[in-house]
Design a protein around this motif. Sequence first.
Motif, short mmCIF file in Angstrom:
data_model
loop_
_atom_site.label_atom_id
_atom_site.label_comp_id
_atom_site.label_asym_id
_atom_site.label_seq_id
_atom_site.Cartn_x
_atom_site.Cartn_y
_atom_site.Cartn_z
N CYS A 121 0.85 -1.27 -0.02
CA CYS A 121 -0.16 -0.19 0.16
C CYS A 121 0.92 1.24 -0.15
O CYS A 121 0.25 2.28 -0.50
N ALA A 122 2.13 1.34 0.89
CA ALA A 122 2.89 2.52 0.70
C ALA A 122 3.36 2.76 -0.73
O ALA A 122 3.62 3.91 -0.98
N LEU A 123 3.55 1.45 -1.44
CA LEU A 123 4.15 1.85 -2.82
C LEU A 123 2.99 1.98 -3.88
O LEU A 123 3.47 2.16 -5.14
N ASN A 124 1.88 2.14 -3.32
CA ASN A 124 0.65 2.13 -4.14
C ASN A 124 0.57 1.25 -5.51
O ASN A 124 0.07 1.63 -6.66
N ALA A 222 10.58 1.35 3.63
CA ALA A 222 11.32 1.75 5.09
C ALA A 222 10.51 2.66 5.93
O ALA A 222 10.29 2.25 7.13
N ARG A 223 10.00 3.95 5.24
CA ARG A 223 9.30 4.59 6.16
C ARG A 223 7.98 4.08 6.71
O ARG A 223 7.63 4.30 7.86
N ALA A 224 7.20 3.41 5.84
CA ALA A 224 6.00 2.68 6.11
C ALA A 224 6.14 1.59 7.41
O ALA A 224 5.41 1.81 8.24
N LEU A 225 7.37 1.02 7.24
CA LEU A 225 7.45 -0.15 8.27
C LEU A 225 7.64 0.54 9.64
O LEU A 225 7.51 0.11 10.37
#
Length: 235
Positions: A121-124, A222-225
């Motif tokens: 989802c973070a990577l769309n 990385a930011r999302a995790l």
Amino acid sequence: MTTQTLRQPAPVPVRPDGGPGREAAAPAPAWAALGIRTRDRVDSTLAAVLGRRFGSATLLRLSGGGGQLLVPAPDRQQALRLAHQVREDLGDGVWISVAWGPYEELGSGVREMTNVLTVVCALNRRPGVYQLGDVAVECAVANSPAVSRCLAALIEPVVTRPELMETLKALIEADGNRARAASELIIHRSTIDYRLQRIEQLTGHSPTSVGGMRTLCTALAARALLRLQGTSSPG
């Protein structure tokens, strides 16, 4: 909002409405862990759809139009089939991550499933069914704390500028096709080119190169995790 609670691991099945199911002498030997995120489904609809397919043989937590589902599955292939069946039941606009493992490793399976869904989802990424192998590089790099912090700092100047973040995600979804991304954003080609140049200036990595895009995608993961881990940590 309808919310069911999932205990990790839990030896007794529960019904989709959150009530206790039939008592089980022992948990199933192996489980599929499915993470679900939808665009516009409400929790009650999800519970009804999943309940019709799985009945009481599930462990379920739903909140905010998504959630986590554990289903007994004898092997990895069956786990993947179940994930595709759930997506067919729920229709378009659904992201599903799937992991599989023995009951003794259920906790790590849930973490893997959660990480994969967070990264996708973070990577769309487009709606679909995803496994760890689909985002293995991003998850592996992002799970190194020192590298994660470095990458999160790298992408932060883009994240804080909504128009740049929107443009980067559109380019990812368009598989690097700038014309398609510009059309999706309803902006001129020169505008998207300017924004992509700004992303390169701010990060040192060009979204229009294969290596640059890989680095930026990994930084987003990385930011999302890191944010997920911060939310999940006690206190």
